[in-house]
Design a protein around this motif. Structure first.
Motif, mmCIF file in Angstrom:
data_model
loop_
_atom_site.group_PDB
_atom_site.id
_atom_site.type_symbol
_atom_site.label_atom_id
_atom_site.label_comp_id
_atom_site.label_asym_id
_atom_site.label_seq_id
_atom_site.Cartn_x
_atom_site.Cartn_y
_atom_site.Cartn_z
ATOM 1 N N LEU A 312 -17.607 -2.081 -11.834
ATOM 2 C CA LEU A 312 -18.130 -1.171 -11.102
ATOM 3 C C LEU A 312 -17.957 -0.128 -11.055
ATOM 4 C CD1 LEU A 312 -16.443 -3.260 -7.650
ATOM 5 C CD2 LEU A 312 -18.511 -3.444 -8.960
ATOM 6 N N GLY A 313 -17.814 0.629 -12.146
ATOM 7 C CA GLY A 313 -17.545 1.935 -12.991
ATOM 8 C C GLY A 313 -16.212 2.775 -11.940
ATOM 9 N N GLY A 314 -15.635 2.384 -11.488
ATOM 10 C CA GLY A 314 -14.132 2.829 -11.040
ATOM 11 C C GLY A 314 -13.891 3.720 -9.907
ATOM 12 N N SER A 315 -14.795 2.798 -8.497
ATOM 13 C CA SER A 315 -14.481 3.566 -7.653
ATOM 14 C C SER A 315 -13.240 2.700 -6.810
ATOM 15 C CB SER A 315 -16.273 3.003 -7.040
ATOM 16 O OG SER A 315 -17.434 3.634 -7.075
ATOM 17 N N GLY A 316 -13.450 3.628 -6.551
ATOM 18 C CA GLY A 316 -12.253 3.808 -4.975
ATOM 19 C C GLY A 316 -12.567 2.425 -3.956
ATOM 20 N N VAL A 317 -11.920 1.262 -3.391
ATOM 21 C CA VAL A 317 -11.825 1.350 -2.149
ATOM 22 C C VAL A 317 -10.861 1.741 -1.029
ATOM 23 C CG1 VAL A 317 -13.970 -0.144 -2.664
ATOM 24 C CG2 VAL A 317 -10.986 -0.654 -2.164
ATOM 25 N N TYR A 318 -11.730 1.289 -0.066
ATOM 26 C CA TYR A 318 -10.096 1.476 0.915
ATOM 27 C C TYR A 318 -9.126 2.574 1.053
ATOM 28 C CZ TYR A 318 -12.279 -2.594 3.107
ATOM 29 O OH TYR A 318 -12.909 -3.230 4.334
ATOM 30 N N GLU A 319 -9.679 4.095 0.757
ATOM 31 C CA GLU A 319 -8.782 5.024 0.103
ATOM 32 C C GLU A 319 -8.069 5.369 -0.489
ATOM 33 O OE1 GLU A 319 -8.084 6.668 4.367
ATOM 34 O OE2 GLU A 319 -10.001 6.689 4.538
ATOM 35 N N SER A 320 -7.620 4.267 -1.702
ATOM 36 C CA SER A 320 -7.200 3.234 -2.808
ATOM 37 C C SER A 320 -5.945 3.399 -1.880
ATOM 38 C CB SER A 320 -6.759 5.151 -3.264
ATOM 39 O OG SER A 320 -7.457 5.281 -4.626
ATOM 40 N N ALA A 321 -6.112 2.184 -0.844
ATOM 41 C CA ALA A 321 -4.430 1.786 -0.643
ATOM 42 C C ALA A 321 -3.743 0.839 -0.915
ATOM 43 C CB ALA A 321 -4.953 1.438 1.287
ATOM 44 N N HIS A 322 -4.986 -0.041 -1.801
ATOM 45 C CA HIS A 322 -4.299 -0.977 -2.478
ATOM 46 C C HIS A 322 -3.125 -0.314 -3.430
ATOM 47 C CE1 HIS A 322 -3.605 -4.582 -4.651
ATOM 48 N NE2 HIS A 322 -4.265 -3.511 -6.352
ATOM 49 N N GLU A 323 -3.671 0.682 -4.607
ATOM 50 C CA GLU A 323 -2.761 1.494 -4.717
ATOM 51 C C GLU A 323 -1.785 1.939 -4.786
ATOM 52 O OE1 GLU A 323 -7.129 0.792 -7.216
ATOM 53 O OE2 GLU A 323 -5.700 1.365 -5.425
ATOM 54 N N ARG A 324 -1.660 2.238 -3.172
ATOM 55 C CA ARG A 324 -0.754 3.259 -2.563
ATOM 56 C C ARG A 324 0.352 2.496 -2.502
ATOM 57 N NH1 ARG A 324 -4.538 6.041 -0.891
ATOM 58 N NH2 ARG A 324 -4.154 4.865 2.036
ATOM 59 N N LEU A 325 -0.012 0.915 -2.086
ATOM 60 C CA LEU A 325 0.369 0.057 -1.378
ATOM 61 C C LEU A 325 1.181 -0.741 -2.695
ATOM 62 C CD1 LEU A 325 -1.243 -0.983 1.941
ATOM 63 C CD2 LEU A 325 0.908 0.419 1.771
ATOM 64 N N ARG A 326 0.321 -0.795 -3.587
ATOM 65 C CA ARG A 326 1.306 -0.735 -4.613
ATOM 66 C C ARG A 326 2.830 -0.578 -4.844
ATOM 67 N NH1 ARG A 326 -2.435 -0.664 -9.394
ATOM 68 N NH2 ARG A 326 -1.413 1.323 -9.230
ATOM 69 N N ASP A 327 2.296 0.847 -4.905
ATOM 70 C CA ASP A 327 3.881 1.612 -5.704
ATOM 71 C C ASP A 327 4.295 1.781 -4.766
ATOM 72 O OD1 ASP A 327 1.839 1.892 -7.881
ATOM 73 O OD2 ASP A 327 0.718 3.938 -7.254
ATOM 74 N N LEU A 328 4.201 1.391 -3.702
ATOM 75 C CA LEU A 328 5.524 1.842 -2.208
ATOM 76 C C LEU A 328 6.257 0.216 -3.478
ATOM 77 C CD1 LEU A 328 6.898 2.742 0.062
ATOM 78 C CD2 LEU A 328 4.990 1.134 1.113
ATOM 79 N N GLY A 329 5.441 -0.197 -3.080
ATOM 80 C CA GLY A 329 5.973 -1.941 -3.361
ATOM 81 C C GLY A 329 6.850 -2.160 -4.644
ATOM 82 N N ARG A 330 6.638 -1.961 -5.569
ATOM 83 C CA ARG A 330 7.424 -1.160 -6.582
ATOM 84 C C ARG A 330 8.464 -0.713 -6.404
ATOM 85 N NH1 ARG A 330 2.515 -0.421 -10.857
ATOM 86 N NH2 ARG A 330 1.468 -3.055 -11.161
ATOM 87 N N GLN A 331 8.468 0.544 -5.887
ATOM 88 C CA GLN A 331 9.474 1.527 -5.275
ATOM 89 C C GLN A 331 10.240 0.403 -4.364
ATOM 90 O OE1 GLN A 331 8.894 5.387 -3.527
ATOM 91 N NE2 GLN A 331 6.867 5.292 -5.027
ATOM 92 N N TYR A 332 10.481 -0.291 -3.302
ATOM 93 C CA TYR A 332 11.372 -1.257 -2.771
ATOM 94 C C TYR A 332 11.676 -2.097 -3.867
ATOM 95 C CZ TYR A 332 12.183 -5.104 -0.189
ATOM 96 O OH TYR A 332 13.280 -6.428 0.363
ATOM 97 N N LEU A 333 10.687 -3.214 -4.578
ATOM 98 C CA LEU A 333 11.213 -3.791 -5.891
ATOM 99 C C LEU A 333 12.310 -3.913 -6.542
ATOM 100 C CD1 LEU A 333 8.428 -5.980 -5.711
ATOM 101 C CD2 LEU A 333 10.474 -6.504 -4.560
ATOM 102 N N ALA A 334 12.339 -2.432 -7.119
ATOM 103 C CA ALA A 334 13.314 -1.503 -7.844
ATOM 104 C C ALA A 334 14.364 -1.112 -7.438
ATOM 105 C CB ALA A 334 12.544 -0.724 -8.252
ATOM 106 N N GLN A 335 14.568 -1.071 -6.282
ATOM 107 C CA GLN A 335 16.335 -0.074 -5.277
ATOM 108 C C GLN A 335 16.490 -2.166 -4.566
ATOM 109 O OE1 GLN A 335 14.846 2.280 -2.072
ATOM 110 N NE2 GLN A 335 13.472 3.209 -3.366
ATOM 111 N N ARG A 336 15.896 -2.984 -4.775
ATOM 112 C CA ARG A 336 16.546 -4.361 -4.413
ATOM 113 C C ARG A 336 17.648 -5.004 -4.598
ATOM 114 N NH1 ARG A 336 12.955 -9.554 -1.795
ATOM 115 N NH2 ARG A 336 12.571 -9.407 -4.259
#
Length: 336
Positions: A312-336
């Protein structure tokens, strides 16, 4: 990091989307630690516990929620990222039912053949080993199946003050039963009422595509969900995104219509993301798309249309929400 924990009592479980007030309010950016009960409400614990005897219709397939998301209004989209999904018990259940499932007569597919027997299977869940142990009922055959935890049911309140049983999937989400809804996936749900009122339930330790017999390896779950709100962006049918793919869902009967809905949504979504003319997007999806089956046993069937993001040519969807939430989730798991 805003983390909220919620474990419902049995009386706080919900059996509909819509028609019920929120159990709590969360802000966008919140991480929700949730306990969800299995589709039997925890009442089926042994092979002798027949659901028809220990469960009460329509109190099946409970969900945890609903949650009101601050600022969510009709025309917006909720992004729910599943950070982790972990079986909450060392056992899980499955069953066959009379008049339910893909290979038996039902009230809408009338047959003169006898209904299937009501039979229960109990699985041993070993999270450390990453397996669910299957035990045949009529022999000593056993086998270890790899865990692949997922949620069969996630959705928001429908519009027009409607209430829908949690077992029915539709444009609001519901009991889609797609194995694609595992940890690491973001689901996008269109908001129909103020606050969105989303809920989650029906954990499966694993499930084959189609949920052919009508039940998966039904398990209570400890689940972490990251919540975000996309303002002013509509979502006609539930959509999913992981690191590799975009996915559209469709739920209807007959199965062909569920397939068409999911494919139509993926084609039009691809057109929006890439700027391609509709028939160009149609051609692209036709050649590289996949079509995983969700369920073929519920009151509506569910199909998924899936497309690798690499094309798809690297186009982001939904204002790149998946990437932001994925990174937030990784931070949470790293601290758990």
């Amino acid at each position: 990091m805003n983390v909220v924990s919620y474990r419902p009592s049995p009386e706080e479980l919900s059996y509909t989307f819509g028609g019920r007030p929120a159990v709590g309010t969360v802000k966008p950016g919140t991480l929700l630690e949730l306990y969800t009960e299995d589709c039997f409400g925890g009442r089926v614990r042994s092979v002798d516990d027949l659901p028809s005897q220990v469960c009460e219709f329509p109190y099946l397939n409970p969900v945890t929620g609903p949650f009101h998301v601050e600022g969510a209004e009709p025309g917006d989209t909720l992004a729910l990222h599943f950070v982790s999904i972990e079986p909450a018990r060392d056992w899980a259940m499955s069953a066959t039912f009379p008049h339910f499932g893909a290979l038996t007569g039902t009230h809408t597919t009338a047959m003169l053949t006898p209904p299937l027997d009501e039979v229960v299977w109990r699985y041993d869940i070993d999270v450390a080993a990453g397996v669910a142990r299957y035990h045949a009922r009529n022999s000593d055959f056993t086998v270890e199946l790899p865990l692949d935890p997922m949620h069969g049911t996630v959705g928001v309140a429908p519009g027009a003050s409607e209430a829908r049983m949690t077992i029915t999937p539709d444009a609001h989400g519901g009991n889609m039963d797609t194995p694609e809804l595992r940890a690491g996936v973001t689901v996008y749900l269109g908001v129909n009422v103020p606050g969105g009122l989303f809920a989650v339930g029906d954990g499966h330790a694993r499930q084959g595509h189609g949920e052919v017999c009508g039940t998966a390896i039904e398990s209570a779950m400890n689940t972490v969900v990251a919540v975000e709100l996309i303002k002013g962006v509509t979502t006609p049918w539930p959509r999913l995104e992981d690191d590799h793919s975009l996915m559209s869902t469709g739920s209807a009967r007959p199965l062909e219509d569920a397939y068409r809905i999911s494919q139509h949504d993926l084609v039009t979504w691809t057109s929006e993301v890439t700027g391609l003319e509709t028939l160009d997007a149609y051609q692209l999806v036709s050649q590289i798309g996949e079509a995983p089956v969700g369920n073929v046993c519920d009151s509506n069937y569910t199909m998924v249309a899936k497309l690798p993001k690499a094309y798809l040519g690297g186009s982001g969807v939904y204002e790149s929400a998946h990437e932001r939430l994925r990174d937030l989730g990784r931070q949470y798991l790293a601290q758990r």
